[in-house]
Design an enzyme around this catalytic site. Sequence first.
Site, PDB file in Angstrom:
ATOM      1  N   ASP A  59       0.887  -1.172   0.000  1.00 47.36           N
ATOM      2  CA  ASP A  59       0.000   0.000   0.000  1.00 47.36           C
ATOM      3  C   ASP A  59       0.917   1.212   0.000  1.00 47.36           C
ATOM      4  O   ASP A  59       1.562   1.512   1.002  1.00 47.36           O
ATOM      5  CB  ASP A  59      -0.880  -0.033   1.265  1.00 47.36           C
ATOM      6  CG  ASP A  59      -1.658   1.279   1.472  1.00 47.36           C
ATOM      7  OD1 ASP A  59      -1.608   2.165   0.599  1.00 47.36           O
ATOM      8  OD2 ASP A  59      -2.337   1.391   2.526  1.00 47.36           O
ATOM      9  N   LYS A  91       2.973  11.311  -3.382  1.00 48.31           N
ATOM     10  CA  LYS A  91       1.954  10.612  -4.177  1.00 48.31           C
ATOM     11  C   LYS A  91       1.074  11.612  -4.936  1.00 48.31           C
ATOM     12  O   LYS A  91       0.553  11.308  -6.003  1.00 48.31           O
ATOM     13  CB  LYS A  91       1.098   9.747  -3.239  1.00 48.31           C
ATOM     14  CG  LYS A  91       0.088   8.850  -3.925  1.00 48.31           C
ATOM     15  CD  LYS A  91      -0.570   7.933  -2.911  1.00 48.31           C
ATOM     16  CE  LYS A  91      -1.607   7.031  -3.513  1.00 48.31           C
ATOM     17  NZ  LYS A  91      -2.187   6.128  -2.498  1.00 48.31           N
ATOM     18  N   GLU A  98      -7.277   0.590  -4.490  1.00 44.25           N
ATOM     19  CA  GLU A  98      -7.293   0.509  -3.024  1.00 44.25           C
ATOM     20  C   GLU A  98      -8.626   0.007  -2.464  1.00 44.25           C
ATOM     21  O   GLU A  98      -8.638  -0.875  -1.596  1.00 44.25           O
ATOM     22  CB  GLU A  98      -6.913   1.874  -2.431  1.00 44.25           C
ATOM     23  CG  GLU A  98      -5.441   2.199  -2.664  1.00 44.25           C
ATOM     24  CD  GLU A  98      -5.077   3.664  -2.489  1.00 44.25           C
ATOM     25  OE1 GLU A  98      -5.934   4.452  -2.020  1.00 44.25           O
ATOM     26  OE2 GLU A  98      -3.937   4.020  -2.816  1.00 44.25           O
ATOM     27  N   ASP A 103     -12.777   5.854   2.649  1.00 47.07           N
ATOM     28  CA  ASP A 103     -11.341   5.879   2.969  1.00 47.07           C
ATOM     29  C   ASP A 103     -10.922   7.285   3.398  1.00 47.07           C
ATOM     30  O   ASP A 103     -10.789   8.182   2.569  1.00 47.07           O
ATOM     31  CB  ASP A 103     -10.541   5.416   1.742  1.00 47.07           C
ATOM     32  CG  ASP A 103      -9.035   5.387   2.001  1.00 47.07           C
ATOM     33  OD1 ASP A 103      -8.581   5.902   3.038  1.00 47.07           O
ATOM     34  OD2 ASP A 103      -8.314   4.838   1.140  1.00 47.07           O
TER      35      ASP A 103
END
Length: 634
Positions: free
Chosen positions: A9, A71, A172, A194
């Site tokens: 992850d 990211k 994800e 999330d």
Amino acid sequence: MADRIIGIDLGTTNSLVAFMQDGAPVIIPGEDGLNLVPSVVALDDKGNPVVGNAARKYLVETPERAVYSVKRLMGRDLRDVQDELELFPFRLADDIAPGEVLRLSLGGVTFTPPEISAMVLRQLKRNAERYFGGAVTKAVITVPAYFNDAQRQATKDAGRIAGLEVLRLVNEPTAASLAYGLDRRKNGTIAVYDFGGGTFDVSILKLHDGIFEVLATNGDTHLGGDDIDNLLIRIALNDIRGDLGVDISRNGEAVQRIRKAVIEAKIALSLADLVKLEVELPDGKHYLREITRPQFEALIAPVIDRTLPPCKQALRDAGLLPSDIDEVVLVGGSTRIPQVRQIVRHLFQREPHCQLNPDEVVAAGAAIQANILAGGSGATKEMLLLDITPLSLGIEALGGVVAKIIHRNSTIPASATEHFTTGVDGQTAVAVHVVQGERELAQDCRSLARFDLQGIPPMPAGLPRIEVRFLIDANGILQVSAREQRSGQAAHVSVQPSYGLTDDQVEKMILDSFDYAEQDIEQRQIIEARNETETILAALHKGRNGPAWQALGSDEQRAINASEGHLRTLREGGDYKAIRAAIDDLNERTTRLAELMMDTAVSSVLQGKTMATADVGDDIAAPHPFAAAEIKST
Ligand code: ADP
Ligand code: MG
């Protein structure tokens, strides 16, 4: 034993690596014994990368040597990241043109976002290798469901640079659903909520016959646990100003101590009803305040409420009502907050899954997917994970309009074929411009790639039959081929996003990354300085051959020549600081030349002349965009 494949992850705030052991996913801890590796990278004073908790102290002490949240920049272009640059202290190199790969400065050396992510991945790889006592070379990496082609490519590139073969990119939310074993229920709809450190994502998944399909995604890329931390920090700073009479909001070290304390307090409040927020300030003063759960909840309610509109929009996009959702999955550290669970429960009118650690479920799901690919025990061949393309893909046709070939929300892997023809008699080449986006005009879409199909026998306009085939593989990565059917002439590209990295660049980065693990960073500085030297010398050469040079006075010309000579004598030497100083000098002396060159370029465009481009073969008729005349689609 089956091939050892790890699941990763690669998060905005934290990253994890997991592996399937005895039928259950296990998170592999780092050297510090902790499962979560903060996605923070720094360069120490020798130029060696430091990753994770160890890198965090650099954020305070030498922020110019550290970077986090990278990211956000993966696979993105200068134009995409304006809002990130406002909110995050990214130090981009100042010579990046729109359409070029971004480069970030870290301790004076520049790296692309995939190279920095690769440093995080390399750390995770090392953690796994220590755990197994052997080499690890294969991985499954998760990405947000909304990641586009370029962002996925960049993630794969990061894996390669880190020495990992990325067997699969998994969304994800899909990974989180796998971790909860929801694939076993075969059919149903799942909402994945999330709420992480800096981003909020919601995804609506559909399961049919054990296959996942992403129906809709939504979210807020600037909403997360950090916002809660910032609210608490502001309160502490206010208190300190009021009670202790000092303003420490500009004291980096003091603010960092407060940040650490408020995060601890926030985490404690997820279990306790009352916490003490206590900070020892650098000047020896002491700050203490009690916070009750109700006070905390009132404070953060506005932040948490901001997650609701994206959830409602995602449901609308999926054409569903909250009551249509069968399962709700909580992901991300911030969903540990009881109040967050409460609003999710209320919105979907059902108990969310939260038995697993919300900051570990995505990695766990990646490990499960890795195990499936490795053919490990308990893995069934039928377990397929299908995802969708988040944006439409097509090519530019005559007049700059987009002919869509694969529509958004198509299930992948997907392939589609369309037929085109030429717009001009005797046209022997066509330029294929691949774009991604929903807008009508190619100029408003993201340009993914360009390639030419050449060698078409001359025919009257409209006669050639050019078949364009798009194929998106299971990772969401596109391949495009074009073939003229009468002549059999074919061209093919594996789409390299215009602002992504080329294969050669990635290869070079892989080599570089081996080097600089042992090598002094100085070597890299020298190489960079030499590269810059070549660029400026080439530009100067161009300038000398144009009219702008003649417009300079002889004094100016002499000064430039002297400066150039100086740079040329230095460039092969090892003193990069001297080379840089000489580059700066030459840059300064050629400022007016550059301005004059720019003026000439602009005026020639205004006069309707096209500038010469070096890379167009002269013997080919200028490639012409496809005519919109579409014969057949399959
Ligand atoms: P990401 O997916 O963005 O990399 P994570 O899922 O690891 O991030 O979430 C990190 C966030 O979760 C941080 O803001 C952290 O402070 C927060 N967090 C972790 N544990 C708790 C907790 N017990 N209570 C509240 N927030 C928490
Ligand atoms: Mg996450």
